[in-house]
Design a protein around this motif. Structure first.
Motif, short mmCIF file in Angstrom:
data_model
loop_
_atom_site.label_atom_id
_atom_site.label_comp_id
_atom_site.label_asym_id
_atom_site.label_seq_id
_atom_site.Cartn_x
_atom_site.Cartn_y
_atom_site.Cartn_z
N MET A 6 0.88 -1.17 0.00
CA MET A 6 0.00 0.00 0.00
C MET A 6 0.91 1.22 0.00
O MET A 6 1.88 1.26 0.75
CB MET A 6 -0.85 0.03 1.28
N LYS A 7 0.62 2.21 -0.86
CA LYS A 7 1.45 3.42 -0.86
C LYS A 7 0.58 4.63 -0.54
O LYS A 7 -0.49 4.81 -1.14
CB LYS A 7 2.12 3.59 -2.23
N PHE A 8 1.01 5.43 0.41
CA PHE A 8 0.27 6.64 0.77
C PHE A 8 1.08 7.87 0.39
O PHE A 8 2.25 8.00 0.75
CB PHE A 8 -0.05 6.66 2.27
N GLY A 9 0.45 8.79 -0.36
CA GLY A 9 1.13 10.01 -0.82
C GLY A 9 1.17 11.09 0.24
O GLY A 9 0.70 10.89 1.37
N GLY A 10 1.71 12.24 -0.14
CA GLY A 10 1.96 13.33 0.80
C GLY A 10 0.72 13.84 1.51
O GLY A 10 0.74 14.07 2.72
N THR A 11 -0.38 14.01 0.78
CA THR A 11 -1.60 14.54 1.40
C THR A 11 -2.13 13.52 2.41
O THR A 11 -2.70 13.89 3.44
CB THR A 11 -2.69 14.82 0.34
N SER A 12 -1.94 12.24 2.11
CA SER A 12 -2.44 11.19 3.00
C SER A 12 -1.57 11.03 4.25
O SER A 12 -1.94 10.32 5.19
CB SER A 12 -2.47 9.85 2.26
N MET A 13 -0.40 11.69 4.25
CA MET A 13 0.53 11.59 5.39
C MET A 13 0.67 12.94 6.11
O MET A 13 1.50 13.10 7.01
CB MET A 13 1.93 11.18 4.89
N ALA A 14 -0.16 13.92 5.67
CA ALA A 14 0.02 15.29 6.17
C ALA A 14 -0.56 15.46 7.58
O ALA A 14 -1.70 15.89 7.75
CB ALA A 14 -0.64 16.27 5.20
N GLY A 15 0.21 15.09 8.57
CA GLY A 15 -0.23 15.26 9.96
C GLY A 15 -0.71 13.96 10.57
O GLY A 15 -1.07 13.01 9.87
N LEU A 16 -0.75 13.96 11.91
CA LEU A 16 -1.06 12.71 12.62
C LEU A 16 -2.47 12.19 12.39
O LEU A 16 -2.69 10.98 12.32
CB LEU A 16 -0.82 12.91 14.12
N GLU A 17 -3.41 13.13 12.21
CA GLU A 17 -4.78 12.68 11.99
C GLU A 17 -4.87 11.86 10.71
O GLU A 17 -5.49 10.81 10.66
CB GLU A 17 -5.67 13.92 11.90
#
Ligand code: ADP
Ligand code: ASP
Ligand code: MG
Length: 415
Positions: A6-17
């Motif tokens: 599974m790959k998560f991009g920048g927006t999906s990793m932007a902050g703990l929430e």
């Protein structure tokens, strides 16, 4: 049970929430009994911030130190995701590029993946531990950290999927699939259920940044089952498939997608001698310095046997290229050297073009009717690209989207 990446991009990793939301998706897959490796990007905006630090520190910096700086964004998210997964009661461990290791060429800032050691990761995954892997980074045989070029986490994910012999590679991003064009500028864009590797490759290479071009190339070569889907909502995504798999859809559809790139500039040399070797003299220094040249136009020679030559390059290359061509003036023998960096490239892509005619004329008439001038044209078997003034690019994308009948009937733009 399957093995999935599974790959998560920048927006999906932007902050703990957001990292927690991504972790919930990972948890679902792990609890369904799958072995999971997660490749992550840096938080949105972080890589730009790090790149700017390097530029401010020194405009002409050492690219191996640039890689040390910019690869750090992914280290943070890989570690944070592991912590969050652990806090949810799952087993997780991060694997940095040098720890795996993921081997690359030593070309800093644009390294190519050569292979990776998977034994320890596989062992750990088989023991039920989720692997979190920072995208974008690798290790050269020089022992130095490298990065794969902007947007490179997609390529990391596909490479990891190929090396782990994963059953599939799911790219989670901020849109829920591949659309007929960038849904951010055309609200009437339609989501594609499937797209061929060939078309996705062309779209990515002419500016559709939803997947990095090299990731598509690699997935096609390694036969990785690739899918693009939303990290924010449960919706069917887009499958990237072979031509055989797409079947009848291909016959009906003339154009599959439209892409644009603002990262363009046009260079013109006037009154170049129209003789063998003159054009070679222009492109020799560019090739030597690995400048990518895209479109090239040479006009018909005038009465004195002189001709204008125009070509396009990435906008960021302008300072270098102007310097190279000024230095080679005597050898090339041109009169005037100029550039225009307010141009953009617009491309239509579709395997249907192989068997249908009239695609180009629809494009030229639709743009002509809106008074949009075409500066140059280039084609491939399944793509037509034109260069136009940057100020018209969004309008042009919308006009062509309608002209090829791609508009979704479900979206009312006036609403
Ligand atoms: P990530 O950070 O997840 O890697 P990117 O910003 O690199 O995400 O890529 C996703 C973006 O690609 C979308 O937000 C969208 O604006 C853009 N995009 C461009 N062309 C397309 C297209 N044809 N279909 C979907 N998205 C597209
Ligand atoms: N963080 C890197 C970039 O912004 C790699 C990626 O997100 O794919 O280019
Ligand atoms: Mg991306």
């Amino acid at each position: 049970m399957a093995r999935i990446v599974m790959k998560f991009g920048g927006t999906s990793m932007a902050g703990l929430e957001r990292i927690r939301a991504a972790a919930e998706r990972v948890k679902r897959e792990a609890e369904a009994g799958n072995e999971v490796a997660v490749v992550v990007s840096a938080m949105a905006g972080e890589t730009d911030r790090l790149v700017n630090f390097c530029r401010e520190a020194a405009p002409l910096h050492d690219s191996s130190e640039y890689d040390v700086v910019v690869s750090s964004g992914e280290q943070v998210t890989a570690g944070l995701l592991a912590i969050v997964l652990q806090s949810m009661g799952l087993q997780a461990r991060s694997w940095l590029g040098w720890q795996m290791p993921l081997h690359t060429s030593p070309t800093h800032a644009a390294a190519r993946i050569r292979g990776m050691a998977t034994e320890r990761v596989v062992e750990s995954m088989q023991a039920g531990v989720i692997a979190t892997i920072p995208g974008f980074q690798g290790l050269a045989e020089t022992g130095r950290v490298t990065t794969l070029g902007r947007g490179g986490s997609d390529t990391s994910a596909v490479a990891v999927a190929a090396a782990l012999k994963a059953d599939r590679c799911d790219i989670y991003t901020d849109v829920d699939g591949v659309y007929t064009t960038d849904p951010r500028i055309v609200p009437r864009a339609r989501k594609l259920e499937k797209i061929t590797f060939e078309e996705m490759l062309e779209l990515a290479s002419v500016g559709a940044k939803v997947l990095q071009t090299r990731s598509v190339e690699l997935a096609m070569k390694e036969k990785v089952k690739l899918r693009v889907l939303s990290s924010f909502r449960d919706a069917p995504g887009t499958d990237i498939v072979s031509e055989e798999e797409i079947g009848h859809l291909m016959e009906d559809q003339l154009i599959t997608g439209i892409a644009y790139s603002r990262d363009e500039a046009e260079v013109t040399l006037t009154r170049v001698a129209d003789k063998p070797g003159a054009v070679a003299a222009i492109f020799k220094p560019l090739a030597k310095h690995e400048v990518n040249v895209d479109m090239i136009i040479q006009n018909i020679a005038d009465a004195e046997g002189r001709t204008d030559v125009t070509f396009t390059i990435a906008r960021s290359e302008i300072p270098r290229v102007m310097e190279m061509l000024a230095a080679a003036r005597e050898e090339i023998g041109y009169e005037n050297l100029s550039y225009d960096d307010k141009v953009s490239k617009l491309s239509v892509v579709g395997v249907g073009m192989k068997s249908h005619t009239g695609v180009a004329s629809t494009m030229f008439s639709a743009l002509g009717e809106r008074g949009i001038n075409i500066a140059s044209i280039s084609t491939s078997e399944i793509k037509i690209s034109v260069l136009i003034a940057e100020e018209y690019i969004e309008l042009a994308v919308r006009v062509l989207h309608s002209a090829y009948g791609l508009d979704s009937p479900d979206v009312d733009e006036t609403a």
